[in-house]
Design a protein around this motif. Structure first.
Motif, short mmCIF file in Angstrom:
data_model
loop_
_atom_site.label_atom_id
_atom_site.label_comp_id
_atom_site.label_asym_id
_atom_site.label_seq_id
_atom_site.Cartn_x
_atom_site.Cartn_y
_atom_site.Cartn_z
N LYS A 106 0.86 -1.18 0.00
CA LYS A 106 0.00 0.00 0.00
C LYS A 106 0.90 1.23 0.00
CE LYS A 106 -3.88 -1.87 2.61
NZ LYS A 106 -4.71 -1.61 3.80
N ALA A 107 0.58 2.22 -0.80
CA ALA A 107 1.35 3.48 -0.82
C ALA A 107 0.36 4.63 -0.84
CB ALA A 107 2.27 3.54 -2.03
N PHE A 108 0.73 5.73 -0.17
CA PHE A 108 -0.21 6.84 -0.03
C PHE A 108 0.53 8.17 -0.07
CE2 PHE A 108 1.34 6.01 4.20
CZ PHE A 108 1.56 7.27 4.72
N ILE A 109 -0.24 9.22 -0.31
CA ILE A 109 0.21 10.59 -0.16
C ILE A 109 -0.88 11.33 0.60
CG2 ILE A 109 -0.74 11.37 -2.37
CD1 ILE A 109 1.89 13.10 -2.59
N LEU A 110 -0.48 12.25 1.46
CA LEU A 110 -1.44 12.92 2.34
C LEU A 110 -1.11 14.40 2.40
CD1 LEU A 110 -2.49 11.58 5.78
CD2 LEU A 110 -1.74 13.90 5.59
N GLY A 111 -2.13 15.22 2.44
CA GLY A 111 -1.97 16.65 2.64
C GLY A 111 -3.01 17.14 3.63
N GLY A 112 -2.63 18.12 4.45
CA GLY A 112 -3.59 18.60 5.42
C GLY A 112 -3.10 19.81 6.19
N VAL A 113 -3.85 20.14 7.23
CA VAL A 113 -3.51 21.28 8.09
C VAL A 113 -3.63 20.87 9.55
CG1 VAL A 113 -4.18 23.06 6.42
CG2 VAL A 113 -5.88 22.17 8.01
N ILE A 114 -2.83 21.54 10.39
CA ILE A 114 -2.90 21.37 11.84
C ILE A 114 -3.12 22.75 12.45
CG2 ILE A 114 -1.67 20.68 13.93
CD1 ILE A 114 0.09 18.89 12.12
N TYR A 115 -4.14 22.87 13.27
CA TYR A 115 -4.42 24.13 13.95
C TYR A 115 -4.26 23.93 15.45
CZ TYR A 115 -6.61 28.41 15.51
OH TYR A 115 -6.84 29.62 16.12
N SER A 116 -3.46 24.76 16.09
CA SER A 116 -3.24 24.68 17.53
C SER A 116 -4.28 25.52 18.26
CB SER A 116 -1.84 25.18 17.89
OG SER A 116 -0.88 24.34 17.30
N LEU A 117 -5.18 24.85 18.95
CA LEU A 117 -6.18 25.55 19.75
C LEU A 117 -5.55 26.18 20.98
CD1 LEU A 117 -9.03 22.90 19.59
CD2 LEU A 117 -8.96 25.09 18.40
N TRP A 118 -4.65 25.41 21.62
CA TRP A 118 -3.86 25.87 22.75
C TRP A 118 -2.46 25.33 22.56
CZ3 TRP A 118 -8.79 23.70 23.74
CH2 TRP A 118 -9.75 24.62 24.13
N GLU A 119 -1.56 25.68 23.44
CA GLU A 119 -0.16 25.26 23.31
C GLU A 119 -0.02 23.74 23.24
OE1 GLU A 119 4.08 25.62 25.69
OE2 GLU A 119 2.41 26.88 26.30
N ASP A 120 -0.85 23.01 23.96
CA ASP A 120 -0.73 21.56 24.01
C ASP A 120 -1.91 20.81 23.40
OD1 ASP A 120 1.77 21.57 25.28
OD2 ASP A 120 0.83 21.88 27.23
N LEU A 121 -2.73 21.49 22.61
CA LEU A 121 -3.89 20.85 22.00
C LEU A 121 -4.04 21.29 20.54
CD1 LEU A 121 -6.33 18.96 22.55
CD2 LEU A 121 -7.65 21.04 23.00
N ASP A 122 -3.97 20.30 19.63
CA ASP A 122 -4.10 20.56 18.19
C ASP A 122 -5.29 19.79 17.62
OD1 ASP A 122 -1.64 21.86 18.40
OD2 ASP A 122 -0.51 20.17 17.59
N VAL A 123 -5.87 20.33 16.57
CA VAL A 123 -6.83 19.60 15.75
C VAL A 123 -6.26 19.57 14.34
CG1 VAL A 123 -8.87 20.12 17.12
CG2 VAL A 123 -8.23 21.66 15.29
N ASP A 124 -6.55 18.50 13.61
CA ASP A 124 -6.01 18.41 12.25
C ASP A 124 -7.04 17.82 11.30
OD1 ASP A 124 -5.43 15.35 12.07
OD2 ASP A 124 -4.43 15.97 13.92
N PHE A 125 -6.91 18.19 10.05
CA PHE A 125 -7.77 17.71 8.98
C PHE A 125 -6.90 17.44 7.76
CE2 PHE A 125 -10.20 20.56 11.65
CZ PHE A 125 -11.28 19.76 11.98
#
Length: 148
Positions: A106-125
């Motif tokens: 299996k081979a893949f490529i991925l693109g996305g974003v990471i947003y830091s809500l706080w210093e130690d908490l991120d959400v990503d899509f």
């Protein structure tokens, strides 16, 4: 969970162990029927605003489905801070196919974003695309990271 056992001057090494418990009904074809475990070795090099990551992993795929039991994984990724609290991500990788009938990894490529809500908490899509036939053509991903 990840454990960074070395971190100095923008270079870090870590381990990411884990396990999966059987929760499906393997008799109905939902789940593999056995517990599995994995271990990933992680390397990160940070050079603001960039970070580069390398992952090398092994999964012991215990199952009742006559799948391959030894699965390897390798991937490389990069992040770049595009503005305060927002990073763009790119990742490319491959792993051994669990199916004994398919010798193509299996081979893949991925693109996305990471947003830091706080210093130690991120959400990503992100969006993940398959580069070989065994990999899913398209996946939409979301996640949360909590650092402690």
């Amino acid at each position: 969970m990840k454990w960074r056992f070395y971190e100095k001057d923008g270079l870090s090494f870590g381990l990411k162990p884990g396990f999966t418990l059987p929760t499906g009904d393997d008799g109905k074809g939902v789940g593999a029927g056995r517990a599995t475990y994995h271990l990933f070795f992680l390397v990160t090099r940070e050079m603001k605003p960039w970070a580069f990551h390398f992952n090398l992993g092994y999964t012991r795929n215990e199952n009742k489905l006559d799948e391959n039991k030894n699965i390897w994984h390798v991937s490389a990724a990069s992040t770049v801070e595009v503005m305060k609290d927002l990073k763009a991500v790119g990742d490319i990788g491959t792993e051994r196919n669990a199916s004994r009938n398919l010798n193509v990894p299996k081979a893949f490529i991925l693109g996305g974003v990471i947003y830091s809500l706080w210093e130690d908490l991120d959400v990503d899509f992100g969006v993940k695309g398959g580069l070989t036939r065994p990999q899913d053509d398209l996946s939409i991903l979301a996640g949360i990271t909590w650092r402690f």
